[in-house]
Scaffold this motif. Sequence first.
Motif, PDB file in Angstrom:
ATOM      1  N   ALA A 225      -1.559  10.981 -14.090  1.00 22.90           N
ATOM      2  CA  ALA A 225      -1.770  10.438 -12.745  1.00 22.90           C
ATOM      3  C   ALA A 225      -0.608  10.805 -11.820  1.00 22.90           C
ATOM      4  O   ALA A 225      -0.818  11.180 -10.656  1.00 22.90           O
ATOM      5  CB  ALA A 225      -1.937   8.915 -12.821  1.00 22.90           C
ATOM      6  N   ARG A 226       0.630  10.697 -12.328  1.00 18.87           N
ATOM      7  CA  ARG A 226       1.794  11.076 -11.511  1.00 18.87           C
ATOM      8  C   ARG A 226       1.752  12.556 -11.145  1.00 18.87           C
ATOM      9  O   ARG A 226       2.042  12.942 -10.020  1.00 18.87           O
ATOM     10  CB  ARG A 226       3.088  10.767 -12.266  1.00 18.87           C
ATOM     11  CG  ARG A 226       3.429   9.287 -12.305  1.00 18.87           C
ATOM     12  CD  ARG A 226       4.687   9.021 -13.116  1.00 18.87           C
ATOM     13  NE  ARG A 226       5.858   9.657 -12.527  1.00 18.87           N
ATOM     14  CZ  ARG A 226       6.660  10.487 -13.181  1.00 18.87           C
ATOM     15  NH1 ARG A 226       6.406  10.801 -14.433  1.00 18.87           N
ATOM     16  NH2 ARG A 226       7.713  10.997 -12.581  1.00 18.87           N
TER      17      ARG A 226
ATOM     18  N   PHE B 152      -0.876  13.045  -8.464  1.00 24.36           N
ATOM     19  CA  PHE B 152      -0.435  12.508  -7.173  1.00 24.36           C
ATOM     20  C   PHE B 152       0.518  13.472  -6.482  1.00 24.36           C
ATOM     21  O   PHE B 152       0.344  13.837  -5.317  1.00 24.36           O
ATOM     22  CB  PHE B 152       0.239  11.152  -7.392  1.00 24.36           C
ATOM     23  CG  PHE B 152       0.776  10.512  -6.137  1.00 24.36           C
ATOM     24  CD1 PHE B 152      -0.050   9.725  -5.349  1.00 24.36           C
ATOM     25  CD2 PHE B 152       2.079  10.706  -5.731  1.00 24.36           C
ATOM     26  CE1 PHE B 152       0.426   9.133  -4.189  1.00 24.36           C
ATOM     27  CE2 PHE B 152       2.570  10.124  -4.577  1.00 24.36           C
ATOM     28  CZ  PHE B 152       1.736   9.336  -3.804  1.00 24.36           C
TER      29      PHE B 152
ATOM     30  N   LEU C 119      -0.020  15.812  -3.124  1.00 22.57           N
ATOM     31  CA  LEU C 119       0.892  15.552  -2.011  1.00 22.57           C
ATOM     32  C   LEU C 119       1.660  16.812  -1.615  1.00 22.57           C
ATOM     33  O   LEU C 119       1.686  17.208  -0.445  1.00 22.57           O
ATOM     34  CB  LEU C 119       1.864  14.443  -2.406  1.00 22.57           C
ATOM     35  CG  LEU C 119       2.960  14.099  -1.382  1.00 22.57           C
ATOM     36  CD1 LEU C 119       2.330  13.594  -0.091  1.00 22.57           C
ATOM     37  CD2 LEU C 119       3.920  13.075  -1.949  1.00 22.57           C
TER      38      LEU C 119
ATOM     39  N   ILE D  80      -3.592   9.575  -0.745  1.00 21.95           N
ATOM     40  CA  ILE D  80      -2.285  10.008  -1.254  1.00 21.95           C
ATOM     41  C   ILE D  80      -1.327  10.280  -0.098  1.00 21.95           C
ATOM     42  O   ILE D  80      -0.152   9.890  -0.135  1.00 21.95           O
ATOM     43  CB  ILE D  80      -2.454  11.260  -2.141  1.00 21.95           C
ATOM     44  CG1 ILE D  80      -3.131  10.873  -3.471  1.00 21.95           C
ATOM     45  CG2 ILE D  80      -1.111  11.933  -2.405  1.00 21.95           C
ATOM     46  CD1 ILE D  80      -3.459  12.047  -4.355  1.00 21.95           C
TER      47      ILE D  80
END
Length: 739
Positions: free
Chosen positions: A177-178, A181, A185, A420
């Motif tokens: 997930a990190r 993200f 971004l 995000i």
Amino acid sequence: MILVVAGIVTLLFKKLKQPLVLGYVVAGFLVSPHMPYTMSVVDQADIHTWADIGVMFLLFSLGLDFSFKKILKMGASPVIATCTIVFCMMMLGMLVGHAFGWAKMDCIFLGGMLAMSSTTIIYKAFDDLGLRQQQFAGIVMSVLILEDILAIVMMVMLAAIASGNNPDGGQMIGSVARIGFFLVLWFVVGIFAIPLFLRSVRRLMNNEVLLVVSLGLCCAMAVLSTKVGFSSAFGAFVMGSILAETIEAEKIIKLVEPVKNLFGAIFFVSVGMLVDPAILVKYALPIFVLVMTILIGQALFGSFGFMLAGESLKSAMKCGFSMAQIGEFSFIIASLGLSLGVIGDFLYPVVVAVSVITTFLTPYMIRLATPAYNKLERHLPNRLISSLNRLTMSHPNTIEKSKWKRLLLQMGVNTLIYGILSAAIITLMFTIFLPFMQRVLSGEHLSVYVHIITAVVTVLLIAPFLRAMVMKKNHSEEWKALWQESNVNHLPLIFTILVRMVVAASFVFYICNRLFHFRPAFVITIGLAVVILIVYSRWVKRRSIRLERLFILNLRSRDIEAQVHGHKRPLYEGRLLDRDIHIADFEVPADSLWTGQTLRELSLGKKYGVHVSSILRANRRLNIPDGHSVIFPGDKLQVIGSDDQLTTFRHALESELYGEDMELEKREMRLRSMVINSSSKFIGKTLEESGIRDQYNCMVVGIEQGEENLSQVKPTYRFERGDIIWVVGEEDALNQLLS
């Protein structure tokens, strides 16, 4: 020391037609402390620092060759094949490690190493075997690109797992997930900012400045990546993929390549320096087992993965057998494990030995695919082979999705991306802007104003994204079609708007709750009111549309540049009726015998059965060239044909050359003087009649007529006794003329 030895060894490996990566590894072994018969490099710490820089630039270059748009255009087939192969090979590697009784982290890292086939080695093998233009080679390269991306993700996950005492599924999901993200971004912000920056300074950019700026951006993203908990290599890859979407991408690739080659060589040499012969002897059995695991595992699971992706049994076996080796990413993953101190020292040299052996076997595995299929075809019933070919999935990207599925997918992706971006802006405002305002407006009575200013500025910054989250796709073709098809669709469509309004309002809820601590009912009211104002605000609408158009323009800039200069492949390429017929690019060598001839004189259609659809010359494209079109050196020909026809055509193009001049030293031009005496056969003849140029291949550049300077000789001048002429030509030609 490193570069001297690497230079000698790589020349030898080039002569032997072996991958240079292996040459670097051998060079590292020769200069390592484990080799007692040669001088050794003793400053290991500096070598590791250079190697880390080498990994960073290697992945930066990989990112420059990578394009998010290419991955999206591939469809689901390569994704299915990649995930199947990587998962199966990881499990197989972990089982083998467990069978030898190795530690848990050794097994996990070993699985990651065995799952990564080498893009460099396979590309080189295809090139050497003349298979690069064949259709299955393109499919393999697509899967290798996706494997490289998964390797980046795997490195981050392995680092996260290694940092925990007891890694579990939740930690792995959190790591993924990190990664997702920050990837979204960085990519979105990068596509906004980087092309805009490069466009504004384009007039100031020469090659030197562009190289320094590109490497500066690479290092900046590497630093940012380490600050948020990822590796520098991951950040370098992300920056490379962002720059890959800019107009300057082709220039940057050429400029960065020498830097990448230098530091990459040092990295692979550092890999060889860790090879200890004593460990190789001690772990000879595991090395043999791992080699057989890769050869058999990739042949079986690779072929199975490609069959699941929609390839026939024959094509799947060609693809699977081609991937039976490990390479540079296995070294990088092993380096990561060593730097984190979670794997044994024995694993690195073992993996290097396995890589060297499988690399040498790669061409033989590629050649073995067709005989293996023929033998399998003789032993299996024809009905079973036909059933297998029918059961393989058709290309998923060609299956039309339902309108609802397409609409909901587009809405979900938009909501995720804009969410995000909004979350990132809120985080930056609360961590940077709010403390700054608190320092500027210090005092208890001013704290309310600080919070109000922070809230207003934050909402204004995220307003375009919240509006796009709610309103985008509400006027799309799918929305209109569903609205008109049935009244039953009206309520679900309205519900999608309400859901997105709630998601957008939740960002406002969070801001108000964090800064003001209002009652929940009041916060909800404020959030909904703000979102409604944002939706109906013309200023926010114009700003949202302007940002979206800028993003699309930046994202398409490289495609636009390719279309303008005629580099973009034709749209009909994927629509050829016969699957065996496709388009390939061929560059005409500078020393080709074809240069200067017309297409009619070459008769390519009659000789090889191919058709030249386009000729790309400099920045121009000549589509559907006629028989009078002349071939020039450096022309790029786009040719249509089958695999066999294109292979024959490529072989003819590469073999029909002038050849090297073995007497190059004799081609030096010299200047001599010659006196026309009474016995010369040139007396009374004009320059044209003398045959000095045509017969002797020399040129008269001047004549002395009692003056200090030479006078030019006209073609009609008749030679007389006593004339002193100066002639230019090769040594042998001059000697023949003077004699």
